[in-house]
Write a protein that holds these residues in place. Sequence first.
Motif, PDB file in Angstrom:
ATOM      1  N   THR A  43      11.372 -10.161 -30.755  1.00  0.00           N
ATOM      2  CA  THR A  43      10.608 -10.802 -29.678  1.00  0.00           C
ATOM      3  C   THR A  43       9.174 -10.316 -29.665  1.00  0.00           C
ATOM      4  N   LEU A  44       8.971  -9.001 -29.714  1.00  0.00           N
ATOM      5  CA  LEU A  44       7.636  -8.425 -29.642  1.00  0.00           C
ATOM      6  C   LEU A  44       6.811  -8.776 -30.879  1.00  0.00           C
ATOM      7  N   THR A  45       7.470  -8.871 -32.031  1.00  0.00           N
ATOM      8  CA  THR A  45       6.757  -9.159 -33.268  1.00  0.00           C
ATOM      9  C   THR A  45       6.243 -10.590 -33.303  1.00  0.00           C
ATOM     10  N   LEU A  46       7.036 -11.534 -32.805  1.00  0.00           N
ATOM     11  CA  LEU A  46       6.700 -12.945 -32.929  1.00  0.00           C
ATOM     12  C   LEU A  46       6.068 -13.558 -31.683  1.00  0.00           C
ATOM     13  N   GLN A  47       5.893 -12.762 -30.621  1.00  0.00           N
ATOM     14  CA  GLN A  47       5.448 -13.365 -29.362  1.00  0.00           C
ATOM     15  C   GLN A  47       4.014 -13.896 -29.417  1.00  0.00           C
ATOM     16  N   HIS A  48       3.166 -13.338 -30.309  1.00  0.00           N
ATOM     17  CA  HIS A  48       1.789 -13.799 -30.393  1.00  0.00           C
ATOM     18  C   HIS A  48       1.554 -14.755 -31.562  1.00  0.00           C
ATOM     19  N   VAL A  49       2.627 -15.179 -32.221  1.00  0.00           N
ATOM     20  CA  VAL A  49       2.499 -16.069 -33.369  1.00  0.00           C
ATOM     21  C   VAL A  49       2.377 -17.514 -32.888  1.00  0.00           C
ATOM     22  N   PRO A  50       1.381 -18.280 -33.371  1.00  0.00           N
ATOM     23  CA  PRO A  50       1.290 -19.694 -32.986  1.00  0.00           C
ATOM     24  C   PRO A  50       2.532 -20.462 -33.430  1.00  0.00           C
ATOM     25  N   ARG A  51       2.893 -21.461 -32.652  1.00  0.00           N
ATOM     26  CA  ARG A  51       4.096 -22.229 -32.979  1.00  0.00           C
ATOM     27  C   ARG A  51       4.003 -22.873 -34.363  1.00  0.00           C
ATOM     28  N   ALA A  52       2.800 -23.273 -34.748  1.00  0.00           N
ATOM     29  CA  ALA A  52       2.629 -23.942 -36.034  1.00  0.00           C
ATOM     30  C   ALA A  52       2.928 -23.021 -37.205  1.00  0.00           C
ATOM     31  N   ARG A  53       2.949 -21.699 -36.966  1.00  0.00           N
ATOM     32  CA  ARG A  53       3.232 -20.745 -38.030  1.00  0.00           C
ATOM     33  C   ARG A  53       4.526 -19.979 -37.771  1.00  0.00           C
ATOM     34  N   ALA A  54       5.340 -20.477 -36.861  1.00  0.00           N
ATOM     35  CA  ALA A  54       6.547 -19.744 -36.472  1.00  0.00           C
ATOM     36  C   ALA A  54       7.503 -19.554 -37.641  1.00  0.00           C
ATOM     37  N   GLY A  55       7.677 -20.587 -38.463  1.00  0.00           N
ATOM     38  CA  GLY A  55       8.625 -20.494 -39.573  1.00  0.00           C
ATOM     39  C   GLY A  55       8.185 -19.507 -40.632  1.00  0.00           C
ATOM     40  N   SER A  56       6.915 -19.598 -41.069  1.00  0.00           N
ATOM     41  CA  SER A  56       6.444 -18.684 -42.108  1.00  0.00           C
ATOM     42  C   SER A  56       6.370 -17.250 -41.592  1.00  0.00           C
ATOM     43  N   ALA A  57       5.962 -17.065 -40.332  1.00  0.00           N
ATOM     44  CA  ALA A  57       5.912 -15.715 -39.762  1.00  0.00           C
ATOM     45  C   ALA A  57       7.312 -15.125 -39.650  1.00  0.00           C
ATOM     46  N   GLY A  58       8.277 -15.941 -39.221  1.00  0.00           N
ATOM     47  CA  GLY A  58       9.662 -15.476 -39.182  1.00  0.00           C
ATOM     48  C   GLY A  58      10.203 -15.199 -40.568  1.00  0.00           C
ATOM     49  N   GLY A  59       9.779 -16.001 -41.559  1.00  0.00           N
ATOM     50  CA  GLY A  59      10.204 -15.762 -42.936  1.00  0.00           C
ATOM     51  C   GLY A  59       9.707 -14.442 -43.470  1.00  0.00           C
ATOM     52  N   VAL A  60       8.459 -14.080 -43.138  1.00  0.00           N
ATOM     53  CA  VAL A  60       7.927 -12.776 -43.552  1.00  0.00           C
ATOM     54  C   VAL A  60       8.745 -11.651 -42.927  1.00  0.00           C
ATOM     55  N   LEU A  61       9.065 -11.789 -41.641  1.00  0.00           N
ATOM     56  CA  LEU A  61       9.864 -10.763 -40.964  1.00  0.00           C
ATOM     57  C   LEU A  61      11.240 -10.631 -41.596  1.00  0.00           C
ATOM     58  N   GLN A  62      11.877 -11.755 -41.899  1.00  0.00           N
ATOM     59  CA  GLN A  62      13.191 -11.717 -42.545  1.00  0.00           C
ATOM     60  C   GLN A  62      13.102 -11.132 -43.951  1.00  0.00           C
ATOM     61  N   THR A  63      12.013 -11.443 -44.666  1.00  0.00           N
ATOM     62  CA  THR A  63      11.840 -10.875 -45.999  1.00  0.00           C
ATOM     63  C   THR A  63      11.716  -9.362 -45.919  1.00  0.00           C
ATOM     64  N   ALA A  64      10.978  -8.872 -44.928  1.00  0.00           N
ATOM     65  CA  ALA A  64      10.865  -7.422 -44.742  1.00  0.00           C
ATOM     66  C   ALA A  64      12.239  -6.803 -44.506  1.00  0.00           C
ATOM     67  N   GLN A  65      13.087  -7.486 -43.736  1.00  0.00           N
ATOM     68  CA  GLN A  65      14.435  -6.976 -43.492  1.00  0.00           C
ATOM     69  C   GLN A  65      15.258  -6.939 -44.775  1.00  0.00           C
ATOM     70  N   ARG A  66      15.147  -7.985 -45.594  1.00  0.00           N
ATOM     71  CA  ARG A  66      15.914  -8.035 -46.845  1.00  0.00           C
ATOM     72  C   ARG A  66      15.412  -6.994 -47.848  1.00  0.00           C
ATOM     73  N   VAL A  67      14.098  -6.843 -47.945  1.00  0.00           N
ATOM     74  CA  VAL A  67      13.555  -5.814 -48.842  1.00  0.00           C
ATOM     75  C   VAL A  67      13.987  -4.438 -48.362  1.00  0.00           C
ATOM     76  N   GLY A  68      13.896  -4.202 -47.056  1.00  0.00           N
ATOM     77  CA  GLY A  68      14.326  -2.917 -46.517  1.00  0.00           C
ATOM     78  C   GLY A  68      15.791  -2.649 -46.805  1.00  0.00           C
ATOM     79  N   SER A  69      16.637  -3.662 -46.640  1.00  0.00           N
ATOM     80  CA  SER A  69      18.067  -3.489 -46.912  1.00  0.00           C
ATOM     81  C   SER A  69      18.305  -3.117 -48.372  1.00  0.00           C
TER      82      SER A  69
END
Length: 497
Positions: A409-435
């Motif tokens: 929530t805190l990470t994505l709260q300032h992301v514009p809606r038009a970039r919500a998918g790519s911003a969420g994809g970066v966050l998910q990629t960070a999770q997968r790389v970390g795993s």
Amino acid sequence: MTSQPSRDAEKPQPPGATAAGGRAEARRWRALTICLVAGFMTLLDVSIVNVALPTVRAGLHMSNSGLQWVLSGYALAFGLVLVPSGRLGDARSRRAVFLAGLALFTAASALAGAAQDQEWLVLARLFQGAAGGVLVPQVSGFIQTLFEGAERGRAFGALGATIGLSTAVGPLLGGLLIHLFGPQDGWRWVFLVNLPIGVVALPIAYRLLPPPRPAAERAGHRDFDPVGVLLLGAGTVALLLPFVQGQQWHGPARWLLLPLAAVLLTAFVGWELHYARRHEPLVSMALFGVRPYAAGVLLSLVYFAGFTAIFFIFTLYLQAGLHYSALTAGLAVTPFAVGSGVAAAVGGRLVSRLGRRLVVLGLLLVLLGLLASALAVQLWSGPSVGWTTLGPLLVAGVGSGLVIAPNQTLTLQHVPRARAGSAGGVLQTAQRVGSAVGIAVVGSVFFAHAAGPHPDWALAFQLADTVASGLVLAALLVALADEWANQRENAGRTQVP
């Protein structure tokens, strides 16, 4: 002075407005539910396969390399397509991309369940991972689109519960399916269980998910940046491959891919900055100028390195070291799943009030639970260790539920809606790389002390658990730094006359 929302609330509402608003709200939450069901299915397949590997090996006579690719192929393909798929949903139709990902994932699950040899299963897992990577970033994108304010926190709380539960429930569900259908073909149902879910979810998702925005609203966001896609994809593969193939690719040669990954990802950043001068890039580098977003991505990277690795080493310790069955090993991690699911829902409601402090509290609880687990194994190692770690894993699960959802929530709260998918994809990629990195690093410590004719399984778990705790501590330091920066900013605003 009366606030604008209050004045609006006092105005007489037209007949039926309240009922229409109620229907719209109910539809939003139903749409979220179908997103979470699909997301749970894709994330579950990251962990559910772990307990099925012994029966997969027996059923298809697989080599060690083939088994490794069943695990790592999914992770590689999943991580490879997250950001481009998120961008595709932003630029075109998030609903269409979601439905395509769900349909492809269902078909890939059927192919995996019907596999007749090693190569068939590996290819099906690659297909399945790519389909999951197409689907998952659309979920966070829909949350950004459908919800605002405190409701968005609740929605991300539900997503956090889904992530935590899918990771922890995987071993339990996999063990249960193998127990029900037998060791010979039980592993097939680890994949086939997705079929009825996908078939039912597809028409419901089509009906409930919102259609794409008008083309005029998406003007400037239709460029897909193919060079950026290629650079990011190649850099992600070069970064992940040495870690996910660590048990099969021996020797130092694989580490040469890391400098290559650094070069490719640096080139990606440079290209995105150049491309953004005239077009909408795959990933806007301006996002990383927003401190909560940058801190949240870094926290996810480090936290998932420690969080995911715990299930990997704990199930290995129970099954290989203590000869637990797949089902009992899965039951042993259930306390974590229960704690994580409940706390994530609660955390989603509290995050708007407590902010990053809630994440700090969660990380402290995870750290306490992991260290207590190592102590429990030290004091009461043996067949009853599943009972002695119940309390510590419950505490760690509660903490994890207060980390994943609020951080999202805190990470994505300032992301514009038009970039919500790519911003969420970066966050998910960070999770997968970390795993991937965490499993490789923590797993190497575990295997170093669990090898040989007389392995010390308890010591191997304790040392690996300590390394995982160190990664969680690093995530805690990131959260504290962000919270201190928040406090300084707030103090500065207060002092301005």
